[in-house]
Design a protein around this motif. Structure first.
Motif, short mmCIF file in Angstrom:
data_model
loop_
_atom_site.label_atom_id
_atom_site.label_comp_id
_atom_site.label_asym_id
_atom_site.label_seq_id
_atom_site.Cartn_x
_atom_site.Cartn_y
_atom_site.Cartn_z
N LYS A 167 -3.83 1.15 10.49
CA LYS A 167 -3.64 0.75 9.11
C LYS A 167 -3.70 1.95 8.20
O LYS A 167 -4.63 2.74 8.33
CB LYS A 167 -4.75 -0.24 8.74
CG LYS A 167 -4.74 -0.69 7.32
CD LYS A 167 -5.93 -1.53 7.03
CE LYS A 167 -5.89 -1.86 5.56
NZ LYS A 167 -7.10 -2.49 5.13
N GLN A 219 -13.42 6.11 5.77
CA GLN A 219 -12.06 5.91 6.28
C GLN A 219 -11.47 7.26 6.70
O GLN A 219 -11.90 8.31 6.23
CB GLN A 219 -11.20 5.24 5.22
CG GLN A 219 -11.73 3.85 4.85
CD GLN A 219 -10.91 3.13 3.81
OE1 GLN A 219 -10.05 3.73 3.15
NE2 GLN A 219 -11.17 1.85 3.62
N ARG A 224 -13.36 6.15 -0.58
CA ARG A 224 -13.77 5.72 0.75
C ARG A 224 -13.59 6.82 1.81
O ARG A 224 -13.57 6.55 3.00
CB ARG A 224 -12.96 4.48 1.17
CG ARG A 224 -13.06 3.29 0.25
CD ARG A 224 -12.85 1.99 1.02
NE ARG A 224 -12.41 0.87 0.20
CZ ARG A 224 -13.18 0.22 -0.67
NH1 ARG A 224 -14.43 0.59 -0.85
NH2 ARG A 224 -12.69 -0.80 -1.36
N LYS A 240 -8.22 3.29 10.68
CA LYS A 240 -7.96 2.90 9.29
C LYS A 240 -8.11 4.13 8.42
O LYS A 240 -9.17 4.77 8.40
CB LYS A 240 -8.94 1.82 8.85
CG LYS A 240 -8.76 1.42 7.40
CD LYS A 240 -9.64 0.25 7.01
CE LYS A 240 -9.47 -0.08 5.54
NZ LYS A 240 -10.31 -1.20 5.12
N PHE A 252 -3.92 -4.05 -3.10
CA PHE A 252 -4.93 -4.92 -2.47
C PHE A 252 -6.21 -4.92 -3.28
O PHE A 252 -6.87 -5.95 -3.43
CB PHE A 252 -5.23 -4.43 -1.05
CG PHE A 252 -6.35 -5.17 -0.36
CD1 PHE A 252 -6.09 -6.25 0.47
CD2 PHE A 252 -7.68 -4.78 -0.53
CE1 PHE A 252 -7.12 -6.92 1.11
CE2 PHE A 252 -8.72 -5.45 0.10
CZ PHE A 252 -8.44 -6.52 0.93
N ARG A 253 -6.57 -3.76 -3.79
CA ARG A 253 -7.86 -3.69 -4.50
C ARG A 253 -7.80 -4.50 -5.78
O ARG A 253 -8.82 -5.02 -6.22
CB ARG A 253 -8.25 -2.23 -4.71
CG ARG A 253 -8.59 -1.61 -3.36
CD ARG A 253 -9.07 -0.18 -3.44
NE ARG A 253 -9.18 0.36 -2.09
CZ ARG A 253 -9.40 1.63 -1.81
NH1 ARG A 253 -9.54 2.50 -2.80
NH2 ARG A 253 -9.47 2.04 -0.56
N TYR A 281 2.14 -9.31 4.43
CA TYR A 281 2.29 -10.24 3.31
C TYR A 281 3.69 -10.84 3.29
O TYR A 281 3.94 -11.82 2.60
CB TYR A 281 1.99 -9.52 1.99
CG TYR A 281 0.61 -8.89 1.98
CD1 TYR A 281 -0.52 -9.66 1.74
CD2 TYR A 281 0.44 -7.54 2.28
CE1 TYR A 281 -1.78 -9.10 1.77
CE2 TYR A 281 -0.82 -6.96 2.31
CZ TYR A 281 -1.93 -7.75 2.06
OH TYR A 281 -3.17 -7.20 2.12
N SER A 336 -0.68 -3.60 1.44
CA SER A 336 -0.25 -4.05 0.12
C SER A 336 0.74 -3.11 -0.55
O SER A 336 1.76 -3.54 -1.08
CB SER A 336 -1.47 -4.26 -0.77
OG SER A 336 -2.24 -3.08 -0.87
#
Ligand code: PBG
Length: 323
Positions: free
Chosen positions: A247, A220, A216, A194, A203-204, A312, A273
């Motif tokens: 991802k 990440q 992050r 990730k 997404f956030r 999605y 997203s």
């Protein structure tokens, strides 16, 4: 060579093309990510992700039932709790928003494969994926909370858990806790590779999980690194991962491919997203044909080697593929 070889011979009709097609995308490849919130009869569209919603469990069930009826076998649940605190208590509460949604979904659709995202960031007030001390995200103390979260999801009836936090050692910690609580049969889909990606922006907003300070990047992965993904995947395999995930998907098709070529367990890819929102925005502006671009993207992710796609687009793509 030419004129003996004419690759166009096999492209002359749709039926012929379909016979020699190397990659097939089917609704059964999809895992549909959904956002559950507290309350009842509540549905809020996520402005940066048209067609995606924060929904209370009752309306979530309607949405998921539609996906199920279109042949989508699985959902992954993200929760937006009413209250957040420094240690993300809502993440492992018996009556938490995700736990309630799992019960409701499994009650109505017992065969639906309910996967849960295991990560604290939607539940912590600072928005980080772990315990924070002196503005640092602590690894080892976070593992215990993640393990508790995974067990509470399993107790509520989840079929699979998916840790997305990128703490070191979390797959092992979760495996051990699940086994100790009698959930030895619950698989772990690990977000193994990730990346610290700007494609998570929408997404956030959806999950209300933007970090309140910093970023992050200390947990990440660096988008520049491909080899490191093999290291991460190797560790997760040793710790007991059943499925490994890459991802985001689109900018990381090479990573999907190298992992697919090296492991013998299923590989999943998360069509995140930002990838979804770009297609929606482009289509809305009339710059591209959203449906065709969507199917081409999903095909490319399968062609790169992903067995499963978290997307999605699951419902709309399934509807098109069923035609
Ligand atoms: C939680 C989590 C994130 C996503 C899935 N799980 C966001 C993040 O790491 O910031 C992103 C999904 C998407 O962008 O569609 N850690």
């Amino acid at each position: 060579m030419f004129p003996v070889h004419r690759p166009r011979r096999l492209r002359s009709s749709e039926i012929l093309r379909s016979m020699v097609r190397e990659t097939v995308v089917a609704p059964s490849d999809f895992i549909y990510p959904v956002f559950v919130t507290y309350g009842q009869n509540t549905r809020r569209e996520i402005s940066s992700m048209p067609g995606c919603y924060q929904e209370s469990p009752d309306l979530l069930l309607q949405n998921v039932r539609e996906a199920w009826n279109l042949g989508v076998p699985s959902v992954i649940l993200f929760g937006i709790p009413e209250h957040k605190d420094p240690s993300g208590t809502g993440a492992y509460a018996k009556d938490g928003v995700v736990q309630a949604a799992i019960r409701q979904l499994k009650d109505a659709l017992p065969d639906l494969v309910v996967i849960t995202d295991v990560c604290l960031c939607e539940f912590t007030d600072h928005g980080h994926c772990g315990i924070v001390k002196d503005n640092r995200v602590l690894n080892d103390p976070t593992l215990e909370l993640l393990a508790r979260m995974a067990v509470s999801h399993a107790e509520a009836g989840a079929d699979m858990v998916a840790p997305s936090d990128m703490m070191d050692g979390r797959v092992g910690a979760i495996r051990k806790a699940l086994d100790a609580h009698g959930f030895g049969q619950i698989p772990i889909m690990s977000y193994a590779a990730k990346y610290a990606s700007a494609f998570y922006g929408p997404f956030r907003e959806a999950a209300e999980s933007t970090p309140q300070f910093g970023d992050r990047k200390t947990y990440q992965m660096d988008p520049a690194n491909a080899r490191e993904s093999l290291h991460e995947v190797g560790l997760d395999l040793e710790e007991g991962a059943d499925i490994v995930m890459v991802k985001p998907a689109l900018s990381y098709l090479d990573v999907i491919r190298i992992i697919r070529d090296r492991v013998h367990i299923p590989v999943a890819a998360y069509n995140v997203s930002g990838e979804y929102s770009m297609v929606k925005a482009g289509a809305k502006l009339g710059y591209l044909d959203g449906d065709r671009v969507m199917l081409e993207i999903l095909t490319s992710i399968r062609r790169a080697g992903a067995d499963l796609i978290l997307t999605y687009h699951a419902k709309e793509a399934a509807a098109l593929l069923n035609r």
